[in-house]
Design an enzyme around this catalytic site. Structure first.
Site, PDB file in Angstrom:
ATOM      1  N   SER A  11       1.320  -1.687  -0.253  1.00 53.44           N
ATOM      2  CA  SER A  11       0.306   0.210   0.004  1.00 53.44           C
ATOM      3  C   SER A  11       0.694   1.053   0.196  1.00 53.44           C
ATOM      4  O   SER A  11       1.958   1.593  -0.295  1.00 53.44           O
ATOM      5  CB  SER A  11      -0.699  -0.123   1.232  1.00 53.44           C
ATOM      6  OG  SER A  11      -0.221   0.220   2.794  1.00 53.44           O
ATOM      7  N   LYS A  12       0.253   2.040  -0.159  1.00 55.13           N
ATOM      8  CA  LYS A  12       1.332   3.797  -0.075  1.00 55.13           C
ATOM      9  C   LYS A  12       1.963   3.539   0.823  1.00 55.13           C
ATOM     10  O   LYS A  12       2.601   4.645   1.003  1.00 55.13           O
ATOM     11  CB  LYS A  12      -0.519   5.057  -0.297  1.00 55.13           C
ATOM     12  CG  LYS A  12      -0.656   5.017  -1.532  1.00 55.13           C
ATOM     13  CD  LYS A  12       0.432   6.234  -2.000  1.00 55.13           C
ATOM     14  CE  LYS A  12      -0.074   6.911  -3.234  1.00 55.13           C
ATOM     15  NZ  LYS A  12       1.458   6.323  -3.610  1.00 55.13           N
TER      16      LYS A  12
END
Ligand code: GLU
Length: 426
Positions: free
Chosen positions: A200-201
């Site tokens: 994820s980010k």
């Protein structure tokens, strides 16, 4: 004829995981002389954006994934989905709930399929609820539109992330109800981060365009993504796209999750930079610097060619060449304060730098052999080790303790620049 598809929703940028799904489809199509089709799943009008679509297509092109035929847009096919849904209602296989159309799941049966990667998967229909086909706002659900499109587009192999595994039994029931032939399925493992969670980010950049911006090469990204879940055997790691196409088969993809490790990708990118023909690397770095508005008046391609040739062994991304460019073509560049403190602020530093400067000014020829010879002689005369001249000179002319060979750098910079920079510390 093998026909596969990549079906992005244009509700965000193309991220690492989707790029890898697209890549496995594309590789499989090219490996088997089949066709690779795009389907744009833009049923959510509020969240779908033109800008995302452009970026997704741009990223695919950048990663060499050329597609066949015109892309299919689901937003243009709502009437088709509705007709199929109405037909199911007529046949008693679906019912209406207000404006919505719902598929009736017959209990006590088994929905099963043979996954190319995971083997046989069976689910009892007792565990599957009735399925919405058309929502009350007139848009189709993913599972319904997906089945109709895969059938009408004559897709033979559905290759997608294994987060869709639970959708497939539901889709099988819809295939059967509509009397469509069922394609083969291959669910590829998710990409995990180095801490074992879903990528994820939080773990840094996830979109392909960010990697482009950071100076990664498309060849290296394609190579790296392919190795996430597949391996050519014999511990081979560096494989250009053509080679991968020859060897790749979807049946050889692993079942288990693949880890995305940016350090590994950077290493691989560095290998591609190192092995790239010099002229090509010169062109690519120059384009990259232009895109970033780095190149200004003093740029000289011949000097740049020399710079690239001495730095290519020690550079990992095209972005690293920005700092290198600044050292060679700008008078003001960043100095590493700690290095200045360590090598240029000693009591004897000024004296040593002055001696170096005078020596260099007096050289008949300013090439690396003459420079090196003069430095070794000066060190002897001053009863110092050559390193005691080399380290401070490197920091004075480049701001850093690391870089290409010092004498290469000095020759490329030319006498004027070198002397002026040494003067700053005399
Ligand atoms: N639009 C879906 C996704 O991006 C496609 C899934 C599929 O390939 O069937 O996850």
């Amino acid at each position: 004829m093998i026909r596969v598809r990549f079906a992005p929703s244009p509700t965000g940028y193309l991220h690492i995981g989707s790029a890898r799904t697209a890549l496995f489809n594309w590789l499989y199509a090219r490996h088997s002389n089949g066709e690779f089709i795009l389907r744009i799943e833009d049923t959510d009008k509020a969240r779908s954006k033109e800008e995302y679509l452009d970026e997704i297509l741009g990223s695919l092109r950048w990663l060499f994934m050329n597609w066949d035929e015109e892309p299919v847009f689901q937003s243009k096919r709502f009437e088709i989905y509705r007709r199929y849904a109405e037909d199911l209602v007529k046949r008693g296989l679906a019912y209406k709930e207000g404006e919505a159309i719902i598929f009736r799941v017959e209990k006590g049966k088994t929905a099963s399929f043979e996954d190319i990667i995971h083997g046989r998967i069976e689910v009892s229909t007792d565990e599957i609820k009735d399925q919405v086909l058309m929502k009350s706002d007139g848009t189709p659900t993913y599972n319904f539109a997906c089945v109709i499109d895969d059938a009408e587009m004559k897709i033979t192999h559905v290759i997608r992330g294994d987060d869709h595994i639970s959708n497939t039994p539901k889709q099988i029931l819809i295939y059967n109800a509509l009397g469509f032939a069922i394609p083969r399925f291959a669910h590829i493992p998710l990409i995990l981060s180095t801490d074992g969670g879903r990528l994820s980010k939080r773990h840094g950049a996830t979109s392909i365009f960010e990697y482009k911006d950071m100076g990664y090469l498309p060849e290296a990204i394609v190579n790296y993504l392919t190795l996430m879940g597949w391996s050519p055997g014999q511990d081979r790691e560096i494989l250009p796209p053509d080679e991968i196409i020859k060897l790749f088969d979807v049946k050889d993809v692993n079942k288990t999750g693949a880890t995305f490790d940016i350090d590994k990708l950077s290493w691989m990118n560095g290998q591609y930079i190192k092995d790239m023909p010099l002229d090509e690397l010169v062109a690519r770095t120059e384009n990259f610097l232009k895109e970033k508005n780095v190149i200004g008046g003093g740029f000289d391609r011949n000097i740049w060619r020399g710079v690239v040739s001495v730095y290519k062994e020690r550079t990992r991304t095209l972005k690293d060449f920005i700092g290198v460019h600044d050292i060679f073509f700008k008078d003001e560049f960043e100095y590493d304060e700690k290095a200045v403190e360590k090598y240029l602020k000693k009591p004897e530093s000024k004296n040593i730098m002055s001696k170096c400067k005078i020596t260099l000014e007096g050289l008949p020829k300013f090439d690396k052999i003459s420079i090196e010879g003069s430095y070794r002689k000066l060190a002897d005369d001053l009863k110092l080790k050559a390193a005691e001249l080399i380290h401070p000179t490197r920091v004075a002319i480049s701001g850093k303790t690391v870089g290409a060979g010092l004498f290469d750098m000095m020759e490329l910079l030319g006498r004027d620049k070198v002397v002026k920079r040494l003067e700053r510390f005399c």
